[in-house]
Scaffold this motif. Structure first.
Motif, PDB file in Angstrom:
ATOM      1  N   TYR A  17       0.881  -1.175  -0.101  1.00  0.00           N
ATOM      2  CA  TYR A  17       0.121  -0.059   0.030  1.00  0.00           C
ATOM      3  C   TYR A  17       0.897   1.369   0.084  1.00  0.00           C
ATOM      4  O   TYR A  17       1.930   1.406   0.755  1.00  0.00           O
ATOM      5  CB  TYR A  17      -0.852   0.268   1.155  1.00  0.00           C
ATOM      6  N   PHE A  18       0.587   2.000  -1.156  1.00  0.00           N
ATOM      7  CA  PHE A  18       1.354   3.346  -0.978  1.00  0.00           C
ATOM      8  C   PHE A  18       0.634   4.381  -0.364  1.00  0.00           C
ATOM      9  O   PHE A  18       1.345   5.468  -0.190  1.00  0.00           O
ATOM     10  CB  PHE A  18       1.648   3.516  -2.428  1.00  0.00           C
ATOM     11  N   GLY A  19      -0.669   4.351  -0.133  1.00  0.00           N
ATOM     12  CA  GLY A  19      -1.336   5.326   0.424  1.00  0.00           C
ATOM     13  C   GLY A  19      -2.233   6.294  -0.412  1.00  0.00           C
ATOM     14  O   GLY A  19      -2.656   5.844  -1.524  1.00  0.00           O
ATOM     15  N   ILE A  20      -2.868   7.222  -0.071  1.00  0.00           N
ATOM     16  CA  ILE A  20      -4.043   7.991  -0.816  1.00  0.00           C
ATOM     17  C   ILE A  20      -3.337   8.952  -2.139  1.00  0.00           C
ATOM     18  O   ILE A  20      -2.095   9.452  -1.521  1.00  0.00           O
ATOM     19  CB  ILE A  20      -4.678   8.990   0.046  1.00  0.00           C
ATOM     20  N   VAL A  21      -3.925   8.709  -3.048  1.00  0.00           N
ATOM     21  CA  VAL A  21      -3.373   9.964  -4.223  1.00  0.00           C
ATOM     22  C   VAL A  21      -4.588  10.378  -4.594  1.00  0.00           C
ATOM     23  O   VAL A  21      -5.767   9.997  -4.405  1.00  0.00           O
ATOM     24  CB  VAL A  21      -2.562   8.948  -5.406  1.00  0.00           C
TER      25      VAL A  21
END
Length: 107
Positions: A17-21
């Protein structure tokens, strides 16, 4: 790049998971479009000029979000939400299209 509104993709596992974009796009409606749109609304039918402009603005916002996800190393964006906001007031008939989702790396 897969962009979906669901929280997962069946048969695929999230590796990271890279997070919110997010991404945004603005559309400003001018006086002539407003006039012709009003005429069309009175006579009936669709305001295709606005539909085209909204579609283009939505694509700009999605492309911006996708570019950010790619820079992080993601190959998908899950749980995407699209929001339309009329900024009104001092901005006239400006509409903000904002999108966000979770950038992930799928197997």
């Amino acid at each position: 790049m897969m962009i979906v509104t669901t929280p997962y993709i069946e048969g695929r596992e999230v590796q990271k998971y890279f997070g919110i974009v997010n991404g945004e796009g603005l559309i400003g409606a001018n006086v002539y479009k407003d006039i012709f749109s009003g005429v069309r609304d009175v006579v009936g039918g669709r305001t295709s000029t606005y539909e085209r402009e909204l579609r283009k603005t939505r694509e700009i916002a999605l492309d911006s979000m996708k570019e950010k996800a790619q820079q992080l190393g993601a190959n998908a964006i899950l749980n995407v939400r699209i929001k339309y906001s009329n900024l009104g007031g001092t901005m006239g008939n400006t509409i903000l299209v904002s999108v966000n989702g979770t950038a992930v790396l799928l197997d």
